[in-house]
Enzyme design. Structure first.
Site, PDB file in Angstrom:
ATOM      1  N   ASP A 222      64.242 131.294  18.377  1.00  0.00           N
ATOM      2  CA  ASP A 222      64.594 130.692  17.347  1.00  0.00           C
ATOM      3  C   ASP A 222      63.518 130.068  16.324  1.00  0.00           C
ATOM      4  OD1 ASP A 222      63.485 128.488  19.355  1.00  0.00           O
ATOM      5  OD2 ASP A 222      64.266 127.076  17.822  1.00  0.00           O
TER       6      ASP A 222
ATOM      7  N   ASP B 182      55.763 132.472  15.451  1.00  0.00           N
ATOM      8  CA  ASP B 182      56.166 131.598  16.009  1.00  0.00           C
ATOM      9  C   ASP B 182      57.692 131.750  16.267  1.00  0.00           C
ATOM     10  OD1 ASP B 182      56.417 129.008  17.248  1.00  0.00           O
ATOM     11  OD2 ASP B 182      56.343 127.746  15.602  1.00  0.00           O
TER      12      ASP B 182
ATOM     13  N   GLU C 219      63.733 125.701  20.746  1.00  0.00           N
ATOM     14  CA  GLU C 219      62.568 124.947  20.667  1.00  0.00           C
ATOM     15  C   GLU C 219      62.213 124.339  19.486  1.00  0.00           C
ATOM     16  OE1 GLU C 219      58.316 124.339  20.757  1.00  0.00           O
ATOM     17  OE2 GLU C 219      59.379 125.798  19.467  1.00  0.00           O
ATOM     18  N   GLU C 220      62.475 125.024  18.380  1.00  0.00           N
ATOM     19  CA  GLU C 220      61.955 124.181  17.322  1.00  0.00           C
ATOM     20  C   GLU C 220      62.708 123.013  17.011  1.00  0.00           C
ATOM     21  OE1 GLU C 220      59.430 125.162  15.980  1.00  0.00           O
ATOM     22  OE2 GLU C 220      58.973 127.243  16.016  1.00  0.00           O
TER      23      GLU C 220
ATOM     24  N   HIS D 170      55.539 127.417  10.592  1.00  0.00           N
ATOM     25  CA  HIS D 170      56.420 126.535  10.128  1.00  0.00           C
ATOM     26  C   HIS D 170      56.250 126.475   8.546  1.00  0.00           C
ATOM     27  CE1 HIS D 170      56.649 123.800  14.038  1.00  0.00           C
ATOM     28  NE2 HIS D 170      56.676 125.220  14.318  1.00  0.00           N
TER      29      HIS D 170
ATOM     30  N   HIS E 205      60.142 131.807  22.458  1.00  0.00           N
ATOM     31  CA  HIS E 205      61.600 131.450  22.155  1.00  0.00           C
ATOM     32  C   HIS E 205      61.693 132.315  20.887  1.00  0.00           C
ATOM     33  CE1 HIS E 205      59.498 129.300  18.609  1.00  0.00           C
ATOM     34  NE2 HIS E 205      58.798 128.807  19.361  1.00  0.00           N
TER      35      HIS E 205
END
Length: 451
Positions: free
Chosen positions: A92, A123, A156-157, A423, A90
């Protein structure tokens, strides 16, 4: 074929990969368009689409998914009769949180102490580069031996399910014999790992109202019901004294019987402050991979700066509940909502709203694709055996793909090892891991085609 040519090719491509990751990280592709421009996500999607076209992919398309974001799709046909492998990542990313807290700007890829720092570097924009590197290495060493589909998700996030719903509406699009999800990570740098389980998740917004408007705390405090105080009581009810998650009707005694996570290692990885105890009971692996976990993600209430002496009329919070394999996320959502309502004190008015959900996932690690990946990782990481671990995070698409394509084998690998701090502030990727996992993926595609 000896693994040396693949490894040599990937090593030679790393400077280009760094330059490309620098470009991709620069897009502020947070799929929350109340905070970040939609144009940033669209630009990142176009970057991925252009990269696929440059590698000879056909049918490259920006898919408008039902949540208002775009996923990028492309097909690279292989030899006649070859199996089809779907590669997922992903583009995003999570918001950068406090940009001032970053050592270097979050959307500028910066090399420091042997790692590349930037939001999305691990990520999962690094996952996009991992797939590209593996395919380029194969093309330079005899060709790609399988048909490859790539899907790069755009939300996705956010957990808003756009790609899941699109896949359900177009079930032939992503069909494959094997699916490689490039959004997991090694248990530790240098230890090749596949993720065998994922916790599911649900996001619930709760609002509590007690008054028609705020009141002077000196004149009315002590008798007037304070909505913020009520919310604090409700949120406290979600944890036992030891910090274990306690949602009425949801069990929390499952045991993880695979690779273990030593407490000292976890404290170091999580950067727990000196003297602060971990929460929950059981092994660390039990707590983060096999049991439910609630987290209060945010609270709407007056900030300390500028606060007035008032009894609050309303307050709300956003709550995340991670659920382990074996627990239905929809049922967990109902239990969480019922718990919040049952534990709201003083007859206060309470409303709950589910705003995101994803089911947990458990892979079949006995499948032939896992044997091929184990052999590939053993070559890419000399002297190391592939390990099986769980992951506390959620990838809702996994269950959608498993339901749509029950015969497909699904493997989860990626760049999000503990030092990556995904994150969080100062997210980073190990270029050595990017290189070795790209080699592993290329070798896997060769071995899987020959199996």
């Amino acid at each position: 074929m000896s693994p040396d040519p693949i490894a040599e090719t990937v090593a030679s491509l790393m400077p280009k990969a760094k330059a490309e990751l620098t470009e991709l990280v620069a897009f502020k592709s947070v799929a929350d368009f109340d905070q970040f421009p939609r144009s940033e996500s669209e630009a990142a999607a176009n970057w991925v689409a252009d990269a696929l076209r440059a590698e000879g992919f056909q049918d490259v398309a920006l898919l408008d998914t039902p949540d208002g974001t775009q996923s990028v799709y492309g097909l690279l046909p292989g030899p006649e009769g070859a199996p089809t492998v779907l590669l997922y990542a992903h583009y995003d990313v999570q918001p950068p949180l406090d940009e001032e807290a970053w050592t270097t700007p979050p959307f500028e890829l910066t090399e420091r102490d042997g790692r590349w720092y930037g939001r999305g570097s691990a990520d999962c924009k690094g996952g996009v580069l991992m797939h590209l590197l593996a395919l380029r290495a194969l093309k330079a060493n005899g060709g790609v031996p399988v048909s490859v589909k790539v899907i790069a998700e755009g939300s996705e996030e956010q957990g808003t399910g756009g790609l899941e719903r699109y896949a359900e509406e177009h079930p032939d699009l992503l069909t494959a014999d094997t699916i490689v999800i490039g959004d997991a990570g090694n248990f530790r740098v240098g230890l090749p790992t596949v993720t065998a389980t994922l916790r599911g998740m649900t996001l619930v917004r709760v609002r509590i109202d007690t008054l028609e408007g705020n009141l002077h705390s000196g004149q009315f405090g002590g008798a007037a019901p304070d909505a913020l105080a009520a919310l604090v009581r409700v949120l406290d009810s979600l944890r036992a004294e030891d910090g274990s998650t306690t949602v009425d009707g949801l069990t929390g005694d499952e045991v993880w019987d695979g690779l273990q996570y030593e407490e000292d290692d976890f404290r170091r990885d999580a950067k727990v402050l000196e003297g602060v105890r971990l929460v929950g009971r059981g092994t660390v692996a039990d707590r983060i991979w096999a049991r439910p976990a609630v987290t209060v993600l945010g609270i709407d209430c007056p900030p300390v700066v500028g606060a007035t002496p008032s009894v609050q009329a309303g307050a709300r919070a956003l709550i995340s509940l991670r659920v382990p394999p074996g627990v239905d996320a929809a049922e967990a959502t109902k239990l969480l909502q019922a718990h919040l309502e049952a534990h709201t004190p003083w007859g206060a008015q309470v409303t709950t709203e589910q705003i995101g959900q994803g089911q947990p996932f458990r892979a079949d690690t006995t499948s032939p694709a896992y044997a091929a990946m184990a052999a590939a990782m053993g070559e890419a990481y000399p002297g190391e055996e592939m390990q099986y671990a769980g992951q506390g995070g959620s990838i809702p698409l996994c269950n959608t793909l498993a339901a749509l394509y029950p015969r497909a084998e699904i493997l989860l690998i990626g760049l999000s090892e503990p030092e990556a701090q995904i994150h969080a502030v100062d997210e980073s990727v190990s270029p050595q891991e990017l290189e070795r996992l790209s080699v592993a993926e290329a070798l896997f595609l060769q071995k899987y085609a020959a199996s």
